[in-house]
Design a protein around this motif. Sequence first.
Motif, PDB file in Angstrom:
ATOM      1  N   UNK A 169       0.820  -1.210   0.000  1.00 49.71           N
ATOM      2  CA  UNK A 169       0.000   0.000   0.000  1.00 49.71           C
ATOM      3  C   UNK A 169       0.852   1.257   0.000  1.00 49.71           C
ATOM      4  N   UNK A 170       1.997   1.222   0.663  1.00 50.73           N
ATOM      5  CA  UNK A 170       2.912   2.369   0.645  1.00 50.73           C
ATOM      6  C   UNK A 170       3.433   2.628  -0.769  1.00 50.73           C
ATOM      7  N   UNK A 171       3.810   1.579  -1.480  1.00 50.93           N
ATOM      8  CA  UNK A 171       4.286   1.756  -2.858  1.00 50.93           C
ATOM      9  C   UNK A 171       3.195   2.367  -3.733  1.00 50.93           C
ATOM     10  N   UNK A 172       1.953   1.898  -3.534  1.00 50.17           N
ATOM     11  CA  UNK A 172       0.831   2.445  -4.304  1.00 50.17           C
ATOM     12  C   UNK A 172       0.606   3.912  -3.960  1.00 50.17           C
ATOM     13  N   UNK A 173       0.718   4.260  -2.658  1.00 53.60           N
ATOM     14  CA  UNK A 173       0.511   5.641  -2.215  1.00 53.60           C
ATOM     15  C   UNK A 173       1.560   6.576  -2.801  1.00 53.60           C
ATOM     16  N   UNK A 174       2.818   6.140  -2.834  1.00 52.11           N
ATOM     17  CA  UNK A 174       3.878   6.972  -3.419  1.00 52.11           C
ATOM     18  C   UNK A 174       3.616   7.208  -4.903  1.00 52.11           C
ATOM     19  N   UNK A 175       3.227   6.167  -5.594  1.00 49.51           N
ATOM     20  CA  UNK A 175       2.934   6.303  -7.022  1.00 49.51           C
ATOM     21  C   UNK A 175       1.746   7.244  -7.238  1.00 49.51           C
ATOM     22  N   UNK A 176       0.739   7.130  -6.378  1.00 46.46           N
ATOM     23  CA  UNK A 176      -0.432   7.999  -6.485  1.00 46.46           C
ATOM     24  C   UNK A 176      -0.051   9.469  -6.247  1.00 46.46           C
ATOM     25  N   UNK A 177       0.793   9.726  -5.268  1.00 48.24           N
ATOM     26  CA  UNK A 177       1.216  11.101  -4.976  1.00 48.24           C
ATOM     27  C   UNK A 177       2.041  11.679  -6.120  1.00 48.24           C
ATOM     28  N   UNK A 178       2.897  10.875  -6.723  1.00 45.09           N
ATOM     29  CA  UNK A 178       3.673  11.349  -7.880  1.00 45.09           C
ATOM     30  C   UNK A 178       2.743  11.720  -9.034  1.00 45.09           C
ATOM     31  N   UNK A 179       1.708  10.908  -9.218  1.00 46.66           N
ATOM     32  CA  UNK A 179       0.744  11.187 -10.279  1.00 46.66           C
ATOM     33  C   UNK A 179      -0.024  12.477  -9.997  1.00 46.66           C
ATOM     34  N   UNK A 180      -0.444  12.683  -8.753  1.00 45.15           N
ATOM     35  CA  UNK A 180      -1.172  13.895  -8.384  1.00 45.15           C
ATOM     36  C   UNK A 180      -0.291  15.130  -8.524  1.00 45.15           C
ATOM     37  N   UNK A 181       1.008  14.990  -8.234  1.00 40.47           N
ATOM     38  CA  UNK A 181       1.933  16.101  -8.416  1.00 40.47           C
ATOM     39  C   UNK A 181       2.072  16.451  -9.893  1.00 40.47           C
ATOM     40  N   UNK A 182       2.187  15.425 -10.740  1.00 34.39           N
ATOM     41  CA  UNK A 182       2.316  15.667 -12.181  1.00 34.39           C
ATOM     42  C   UNK A 182       1.074  16.351 -12.741  1.00 34.39           C
ATOM     43  N   UNK A 183      -0.081  15.980 -12.207  1.00 33.85           N
ATOM     44  CA  UNK A 183      -1.334  16.556 -12.695  1.00 33.85           C
ATOM     45  C   UNK A 183      -1.666  17.876 -12.015  1.00 33.85           C
ATOM     46  N   UNK A 184      -0.847  18.282 -11.024  1.00 33.70           N
ATOM     47  CA  UNK A 184      -1.042  19.550 -10.313  1.00 33.70           C
ATOM     48  C   UNK A 184      -2.439  19.642  -9.713  1.00 33.70           C
ATOM     49  N   UNK A 185      -2.840  18.559  -9.032  1.00 29.90           N
ATOM     50  CA  UNK A 185      -4.187  18.453  -8.477  1.00 29.90           C
ATOM     51  C   UNK A 185      -4.217  18.963  -7.040  1.00 29.90           C
ATOM     52  N   UNK A 186      -5.325  19.606  -6.676  1.00 31.98           N
ATOM     53  CA  UNK A 186      -5.545  20.023  -5.287  1.00 31.98           C
ATOM     54  C   UNK A 186      -6.139  18.850  -4.520  1.00 31.98           C
ATOM     55  N   UNK A 187      -5.535  18.502  -3.377  1.00 32.27           N
ATOM     56  CA  UNK A 187      -6.005  17.398  -2.549  1.00 32.27           C
ATOM     57  C   UNK A 187      -6.322  17.907  -1.145  1.00 32.27           C
ATOM     58  N   UNK A 188      -7.031  17.091  -0.394  1.00 32.99           N
ATOM     59  CA  UNK A 188      -7.328  17.412   0.993  1.00 32.99           C
ATOM     60  C   UNK A 188      -6.366  16.658   1.908  1.00 32.99           C
ATOM     61  N   UNK A 189      -5.827  17.357   2.901  1.00 27.00           N
ATOM     62  CA  UNK A 189      -4.924  16.725   3.854  1.00 27.00           C
ATOM     63  C   UNK A 189      -5.306  17.069   5.280  1.00 27.00           C
ATOM     64  N   UNK A 190      -5.353  16.068   6.139  1.00 25.08           N
ATOM     65  CA  UNK A 190      -5.704  16.292   7.541  1.00 25.08           C
ATOM     66  C   UNK A 190      -4.446  16.566   8.361  1.00 25.08           C
TER      67      UNK A 190
END
Length: 411
Positions: A169-190
């Motif tokens: 799950x950590x590997x998937x999360x890192x890949x997801x964050x890299x993708x969100x950075x590339x797409x310049x997406x706004x996310x919610x963080x607690x």
Amino acid sequence: MACLTNQFVGLKCPRILRTRNKNLGNPIIIHTKQKIVCKATSVGTTNAQTRERLKLKEMFEEAYERCRIAPMEGVGFTVEDFHSALEKYDFDSDMGTKVKGTVFKVDANGALVDITAKSSAYLPVEEASIHNIKHVEEAGIFPGFREEFVIIGKNEADDSVVLSLRSIQYDIAWERCRQLQDEDVVVKGKVVGANKGGVVALVEGLHGFVPFSQIFSKSTAEELLEKELPLKFVEVDQEQTRVILSNRKAMADSQTQLGIGSVVLGTVQSLKPYGAFIDIGGINGLLHVSQISHDRVSDITTIFQPGDTLKVMILSHDRERGRVSLSTKKLEPTPGDMIRNPKLVFEKAEEMAQTFRQRIAQAEAMARADLLKFHPESGLTLNSDGILGPLTSGLPAEGLDLSETFPAEES
């Protein structure tokens, strides 16, 4: 008579035994010949059973000898075939190897997993999810749950292996964050923690750092704790296990969506003598006391309380300073409705905002027509919608209400 006697010459009659019934006292006659026949029948049965037993014994002795001398004679499945079949179910138990498995039992500390191997496998509760959980069932893990696991250790005591879902799950999360950075997406963080340099926010299961310089509001770390912030990725480095986030970049992106005259839903955050601060999707806007109603408002607390939800209209937006001016006054169907009947104001909000935007468009058309009149060399043309070319740099892209002069707002 002599002839009849001659016929029985040489014959022996069986002896007749006499006995007496003890109860009745009458004699009972038993022919010894019948008794002999019965004994002969019994002996014959005993001999047949003996022969059958001997035959079975010989068969077992032959089978035993055959197994001892040539155990695989007549067998289609050889020892080599058996070892080859075992190899098909054998697997690499090295660290990092991924295996498919099915949970068949759960307990307070984790879950037992069948990975079709010679040894058992165990999934500890701390390795069951990327999030902190106390029982594997919180991660949806029950008997029958099938997934791909990764081997992270081995128990030498019973030759079992230790599995993990968390690593995958950590590997998937890192890949997801890299993708969100590339797409310049706004996310919610607690926000889950803080230090002297900023706050720590949980995004996609990873802990990211938000420097105070990248936080839009002037709130303290204590005020931000447990709150969700709109964020954008600045840096995602899995090798260094570093995630840097920015609230300012996310807010700037959100603010570009705020058009002058648009109606948004907000929540009253705090009240001041000069107005109310309204949270509109993570952006802090000011509803100045002069923009609450056409009627004079002497005490703002008689109209609003912290936590109230209301509709407001965007009056102006200073992107550089991050300031948004709001109004409910422009949404009143008749002057004073925000004081007397705020529910009616919110029901008619979109309709009144549309009227406000039409007035802005008319004012812009007049301004451009005047510009064309006094500067014919500009080359501007009037289209069917009443729009004349690009706006000058002195006017905002959303337009300007020239029919009224807004009162000054205090900061």
